[in-house]
Design a protein around this motif. Structure first.
Motif, PDB file in Angstrom:
ATOM      1  N   PRO A  75       0.817  -1.225   0.000  1.00  0.00           N
ATOM      2  CA  PRO A  75       0.000   0.000   0.000  1.00  0.00           C
ATOM      3  C   PRO A  75       0.846   1.268   0.000  1.00  0.00           C
ATOM      4  CG  PRO A  75      -0.886  -1.585   1.555  1.00  0.00           C
ATOM      5  CD  PRO A  75       0.427  -2.128   1.101  1.00  0.00           C
ATOM      6  N   MET A  76       1.966   1.266   0.738  1.00  0.00           N
ATOM      7  CA  MET A  76       2.857   2.431   0.719  1.00  0.00           C
ATOM      8  C   MET A  76       3.394   2.676  -0.688  1.00  0.00           C
ATOM      9  SD  MET A  76       5.237   2.003   4.077  1.00  0.00           S
ATOM     10  CE  MET A  76       4.592   1.232   5.558  1.00  0.00           C
ATOM     11  N   ALA A  77       3.887   1.609  -1.330  1.00  0.00           N
ATOM     12  CA  ALA A  77       4.461   1.758  -2.664  1.00  0.00           C
ATOM     13  C   ALA A  77       3.413   2.241  -3.662  1.00  0.00           C
ATOM     14  CB  ALA A  77       5.055   0.424  -3.118  1.00  0.00           C
ATOM     15  N   ALA A  78       2.194   1.719  -3.547  1.00  0.00           N
ATOM     16  CA  ALA A  78       1.136   2.134  -4.471  1.00  0.00           C
ATOM     17  C   ALA A  78       0.787   3.610  -4.276  1.00  0.00           C
ATOM     18  CB  ALA A  78      -0.101   1.262  -4.266  1.00  0.00           C
ATOM     19  N   TYR A  80       2.736   5.934  -2.910  1.00  0.00           N
ATOM     20  CA  TYR A  80       3.909   6.722  -3.288  1.00  0.00           C
ATOM     21  C   TYR A  80       3.993   6.865  -4.805  1.00  0.00           C
ATOM     22  CZ  TYR A  80       8.919   7.946  -3.497  1.00  0.00           C
ATOM     23  OH  TYR A  80      10.125   8.552  -3.737  1.00  0.00           O
ATOM     24  N   ALA A  81       3.819   5.759  -5.519  1.00  0.00           N
ATOM     25  CA  ALA A  81       3.881   5.797  -6.983  1.00  0.00           C
ATOM     26  C   ALA A  81       2.757   6.649  -7.561  1.00  0.00           C
ATOM     27  CB  ALA A  81       3.820   4.377  -7.541  1.00  0.00           C
ATOM     28  N   LEU A  82       1.568   6.558  -6.970  1.00  0.00           N
ATOM     29  CA  LEU A  82       0.436   7.350  -7.459  1.00  0.00           C
ATOM     30  C   LEU A  82       0.695   8.838  -7.270  1.00  0.00           C
ATOM     31  CD1 LEU A  82      -2.437   7.309  -8.616  1.00  0.00           C
ATOM     32  CD2 LEU A  82      -3.303   7.194  -6.268  1.00  0.00           C
ATOM     33  N   GLY A  86       1.187  11.785 -10.028  1.00  0.00           N
ATOM     34  CA  GLY A  86       0.490  13.061 -10.006  1.00  0.00           C
ATOM     35  C   GLY A  86       1.439  14.242 -10.136  1.00  0.00           C
ATOM     36  N   LEU A  87       2.576  14.173  -9.443  1.00  0.00           N
ATOM     37  CA  LEU A  87       3.578  15.238  -9.570  1.00  0.00           C
ATOM     38  C   LEU A  87       4.136  15.301 -10.988  1.00  0.00           C
ATOM     39  CD1 LEU A  87       5.499  14.773  -6.194  1.00  0.00           C
ATOM     40  CD2 LEU A  87       4.304  16.849  -6.932  1.00  0.00           C
ATOM     41  N   ALA A  88       4.339  14.136 -11.603  1.00  0.00           N
ATOM     42  CA  ALA A  88       4.834  14.120 -12.978  1.00  0.00           C
ATOM     43  C   ALA A  88       3.830  14.768 -13.928  1.00  0.00           C
ATOM     44  CB  ALA A  88       5.123  12.682 -13.412  1.00  0.00           C
ATOM     45  N   CYS A  89       2.552  14.493 -13.732  1.00  0.00           N
ATOM     46  CA  CYS A  89       1.521  15.078 -14.598  1.00  0.00           C
ATOM     47  C   CYS A  89       1.417  16.588 -14.398  1.00  0.00           C
ATOM     48  CB  CYS A  89       0.174  14.418 -14.318  1.00  0.00           C
ATOM     49  SG  CYS A  89       0.087  12.675 -14.790  1.00  0.00           S
ATOM     50  N   ALA A 105       3.536  16.638  -2.720  1.00  0.00           N
ATOM     51  CA  ALA A 105       4.874  16.233  -2.294  1.00  0.00           C
ATOM     52  C   ALA A 105       4.902  15.761  -0.844  1.00  0.00           C
ATOM     53  CB  ALA A 105       5.867  17.386  -2.489  1.00  0.00           C
ATOM     54  N   VAL A 106       4.172  16.412   0.044  1.00  0.00           N
ATOM     55  CA  VAL A 106       4.215  16.050   1.467  1.00  0.00           C
ATOM     56  C   VAL A 106       3.707  14.624   1.702  1.00  0.00           C
ATOM     57  CG1 VAL A 106       3.254  16.582   3.736  1.00  0.00           C
ATOM     58  CG2 VAL A 106       4.160  18.409   2.309  1.00  0.00           C
ATOM     59  N   PRO A 107       2.520  14.253   1.217  1.00  0.00           N
ATOM     60  CA  PRO A 107       2.109  12.848   1.425  1.00  0.00           C
ATOM     61  C   PRO A 107       2.977  11.856   0.661  1.00  0.00           C
ATOM     62  CG  PRO A 107       0.516  14.002   0.051  1.00  0.00           C
ATOM     63  CD  PRO A 107       1.443  15.031   0.573  1.00  0.00           C
ATOM     64  N   ALA A 108       3.562  12.278  -0.469  1.00  0.00           N
ATOM     65  CA  ALA A 108       4.471  11.377  -1.176  1.00  0.00           C
ATOM     66  C   ALA A 108       5.669  11.043  -0.301  1.00  0.00           C
ATOM     67  CB  ALA A 108       4.929  12.007  -2.490  1.00  0.00           C
ATOM     68  N   GLY A 109       6.255  12.057   0.336  1.00  0.00           N
ATOM     69  CA  GLY A 109       7.360  11.797   1.251  1.00  0.00           C
ATOM     70  C   GLY A 109       6.941  10.935   2.425  1.00  0.00           C
ATOM     71  N   ALA A 110       5.735  11.144   2.917  1.00  0.00           N
ATOM     72  CA  ALA A 110       5.255  10.355   4.058  1.00  0.00           C
ATOM     73  C   ALA A 110       5.042   8.894   3.702  1.00  0.00           C
ATOM     74  CB  ALA A 110       3.947  10.958   4.583  1.00  0.00           C
TER      75      ALA A 110
END
Length: 418
Positions: A75-78, A80-82, A86-89, A105-110
């Motif tokens: 679940p973390m990897a999914a 993080y990748a999602l 989103g940041l890439a888009c 960015a903040v939840p991605a780091g988390a």
């Protein structure tokens, strides 16, 4: 060691996912700078991303310890990748909002998956022999360092043919594929989480006025002293290396000769790789704590001597000598963490060592930046080396101090020899 059953497959999957960590920072900085046309916004967002990733690393590792990789890591990897996707888009188009980028960015780091701590825990299951585990950790540390060298190089090649946002998307794909491959490895089938192990009894010493301390604080307070020493030395090594880059640049600027900078940094990385591989191949008689003290001191002293070098090219030799002890010191810290932690908290223990290193590196980079220009350069080199030398002295003092309690420590010390 790599011929151990499932080792090559599991290690390869972990390295594939961890390559994302070597690529994502540079890709994200370039992508945010391109879409916002602001270094300030890029720096602020990367600071938020890095802080949440580093500070929450033990929490994420604790979830893996409790629920196992398949229930916690995936679940973390999914997520993080999602979020990276989103940041890439968002960064693919000019004029993106800094607020929106920060919200992503903040939840991605988390959610950053703790692939490194998970792999080191799996190593201790795959190779129970302590000598082989030392080799496994040495190889793991060296490989991780090389990923952080090759990752930016791959980003540099990628941006020649595509936008920086593509690098962010590639980072998302790597972490998802690597995590899926790692979780599907037969090596993790028996990892069911913390419920496999009986809960440790809660000591009444941690209660004050009937108030129970938090689980995290209770775990740190009642953890083995060796683990706290490993965390302290890891933070000191991070401080040493975090200050190193700026100090080398400042030294080259002072001598008006910037050309040796790249060679100095390469000498540090090359020395670390050589030292890590040699260290893993030797069967050591000294205890892990004594080795940690020696390695930390041997890393700090060359750094302190660098400030007295008469020419920038002298730094190359000093960096190569100091680099010989970087990977061995981190390897030993991870070994101690694995030895001291209980079966249900090994991933979290390794994550604390990793978090201490990253936090020390970030803090020292900021601190040395404030000191440069205010203090003589040799003094700055000495101050950067002081934490790792002091931590070595502390570990040596604690290791040599006689123990009054003759029950548990005797049994524990037997596991510290290789």
């Amino acid at each position: 060691m790599l011929r151990t059953r499932y080792a090559f497959r599991t290690f390869g999957a972990a390295l594939l996912g961890r390559l994302s960590y070597g690529m994502v920072s540079l890709s994200l900085v370039l992508a945010i700078k391109e879409t916002t046309d602001s270094y300030a916004v890029a720096g602020a967002i990367m600071a938020l991303f890095g802080l949440t990733s580093v500070l929450l690393s033990p929490v994420r590792a604790g979830l893996v310890d409790r629920y196992g990789p398949r229930r916690a890591l995936l679940p973390m990897a999914a997520a993080y990748a999602l979020l990276l996707t989103g940041l890439a888009c968002v960064t693919a188009w000019p004029g993106a909002s800094g607020t929106l980028l920060g919200i992503l960015a903040v939840p991605a780091g988390a959610c950053t998956p703790p692939l490194g701590p998970v792999m080191r825990t799996l190593w201790s299951d795959l190779v129970p022999d302590r000598l082989l585990l030392q080799r496994a950790y040495s190889l793991d540390t060296v490989a991780e360092e090389l990923l952080f060298v090759t990752g930016p190089l791959l980003v540099g090649l990628l941006v020649q043919v595509a936008a920086p946002s593509v690098g962010v998307a590639v980072s998302a794909a790597l972490i998802l594929i690597g995590s899926l491959a790692l979780s599907s490895s037969p090596a993790v089938r028996g990892w069911a989480g913390q419920e496999r192990f009986p809960a440790a009894p809660t000591s009444s010493e941690g209660l004050v006025s009937g108030v129970r301390p938090s689980p995290l604080r209770q775990w740190l307070l009642h953890s083995d002293p060796g683990l706290r020493q490993a965390i302290t030395v890891s933070a000191a090594v991070g401080m040493c290396l975090g200050a190193f880059d700026l100090l080398v640049i400042a030294f080259a600027d002072e001598h008006e000769n910037p050309s040796p900078v790249a060679w100095v940094l390469a000498a540090l990385s090359g020395g670390s790789a050589i030292g890590g591989l040699v260290y893993g191949a030797v069967s050591w008689r000294a205890s892990s704590r004594l080795r940690l003290a020696f390695l930390a001191a041997a890393l700090g002293l060359p750094l302190a001597a660098m400030g007295l070098s008469p020419h920038p090219y002298m730094l190359i030799a000093w960096a190569a000598i100091g680099g010989l002890f970087v990977a061995p010191a981190l390897t030993t810290a991870y070994l101690i963490a694995d030895e001291c932690a209980g079966p249900a908290s090994r991933t979290r223990a390794g994550a604390w060592v990793n978090t201490a290193f990253n936090a020390g590196s970030a803090g020292a980079t900021a601190a040395i930046g404030l000191l440069l220009g205010r203090l003589p350069l040799p003094v700055c080199f000495a101050l950067a080396a002081a934490p790792v030398v002091l931590s070595a002295a502390t570990v040596l003092h604690q290791s040599c101090r006689p123990t009054l309690n003759t029950a548990a420590p005797i049994e524990h010390d037997a596991g510290l020899t290789s």
